[in-house]
Design a protein around this motif. Structure first.
Motif: not given
Length: 338
Positions: A71-93
């Motif tokens: 979905h990156i580059g989708r028209a009308g959408l400013a999207l950022k995807i932050v990839e974490l190095q491992r699973n840190f849990g919902q709070t850290a994410a």
């Protein structure tokens, strides 16, 4: 499926200030992430200000990240995807997404399609109308199991409200709207995302925290990441919240109060034994009360010493700690497709 149709939000002046950042932590949601982005774009079609979507991939082991990047580059959408190095849990994410967000307002929601993004524009309007710093969603008609999800949630909400003083019906709803300047003053740690209103209440008056009824859907894909064991973790986290809210900046008062209380009891016990030995002439060498008094006295000294050490650690923490509780591997945005 990615769409290339221009939406009204695409016509918004790109130089206008960024009004809203929508943060969504995702973990192993390969089936949900595509429909999630579609629903968000549909819900925000008529939103009149600039907004961005930040997906935080919390170390997914399936095709979640691959599907999200479509979905990156989708028209009308400013999207950022932050990839974490491992699973840190919902709070850290969630903290990683908040730290990345650049909007004046920040919205958070779950990535499992149970929260409804159509509620976001009306929640933003409600937050501004009531001049709040935090607006929390209330899943009044919650689509979850009664025994494993609803009843433990009701109990937790009651206890949290009594202990923290912030009266809300639904602490656990991830759909929330914040003023960025406020939530960025709060550092989320452990599994404390469900206590965010309590943490915010440490920064602003509770009168600036409100709630609003929102739509809640049954889970359509995948499996819940929570079980009955979450209830016990909530109880432990609640005790931590109570401690941090009252004694975060002065832990010596907590341990010192316990130490002084134990010391007072020890003093009374030992004074009684002193009177019994030297005034009444009775033998106290084999009496259990003597051992109890000594143990209480030593415990008192230990508690007071722990309080002093806790004060020193707290002062060091406030002075030196600025490290995040997550590690970002990479951030994907529109520029990689440019």
């Amino acid at each position: 499926m990615q769409t290339t149709t221009e939406s009204p939000s695409a016509a918004i002046d790109a130089s206008a200030p960024l009004e809203l950042s929508l943060v969504v932590p995702i973990f192993n949601e390969e089936e949900s992430v595509g429909p999630l982005v579609d629903r968000i774009c549909s819900a925000m079609t008529n939103y009149p200000q600039r907004w961005e979507l930040i997906l935080v991939d919390d170390g997914s082991t399936d095709a979640t990240l691959v599907n999200a990047r479509k979905h990156i580059g989708r028209a009308g959408l400013a999207l950022k995807i932050v990839e974490l190095q491992r699973n840190f849990g919902q709070t850290a994410a969630m903290q990683a997404g908040i730290d990345t967000a650049a909007g004046r307002l920040i919205a958070t929601m779950d990535g499992d399609l149970q929260n409804d993004p159509n509620d976001i524009p009306s929640m933003v309007a409600e937050l501004e109308r009531r001049e709040l710093d935090l607006l929390v969603g209330w899943r009044k008609n919650r689509q979850d199991g009664l025994l494993l999800r609803k009843i433990p949630s009701w109990c937790a909400n009651y206890l949290i409200g009594r202990i923290t003083g912030v009266k809300l019906h639904d602490y656990g709803c991830s759909l929330k709207i914040y003023r960025s300047s406020i939530i960025k003053q709060v550092k989320l740690m452990g599994e404390m995302h469900r206590f965010i209103p309590a943490w915010v209440a440490g920064v602003v008056p509770s009168s600036r925290i409100g709630e609003m009824v929102v739509t809640h859907h049954a889970r359509a894909h995948g499996q819940s990441k929570y079980g009955i064991s979450r209830t016990f973790r909530v109880i432990l986290d609640l005790l931590s919240v109570m401690f941090f809210m009252r004694y975060k900046a002065r832990p010596g008062h907590f341990f010192g109060s316990l130490g002084l209380g134990l010391g007072a009891i020890a003093t009374l016990v030992l004074l009684y034994l002193f009177f019994d030995k030297f005034i009444m002439g009775n033998d106290i060498g084999t009496r259990p009360m003597l051992m109890v008094g000594i143990v209480l006295l030593l415990s008192s000294v230990q508690m007071i010493t722990t309080g002093i050490l806790a004060e020193m650690i707290a002062r060091t923490y406030y002075r030196d700690d600025a490290s995040p509780n997550y590690i970002v591997r990479q951030i994907f945005d529109r520029s990689e497709n440019a």
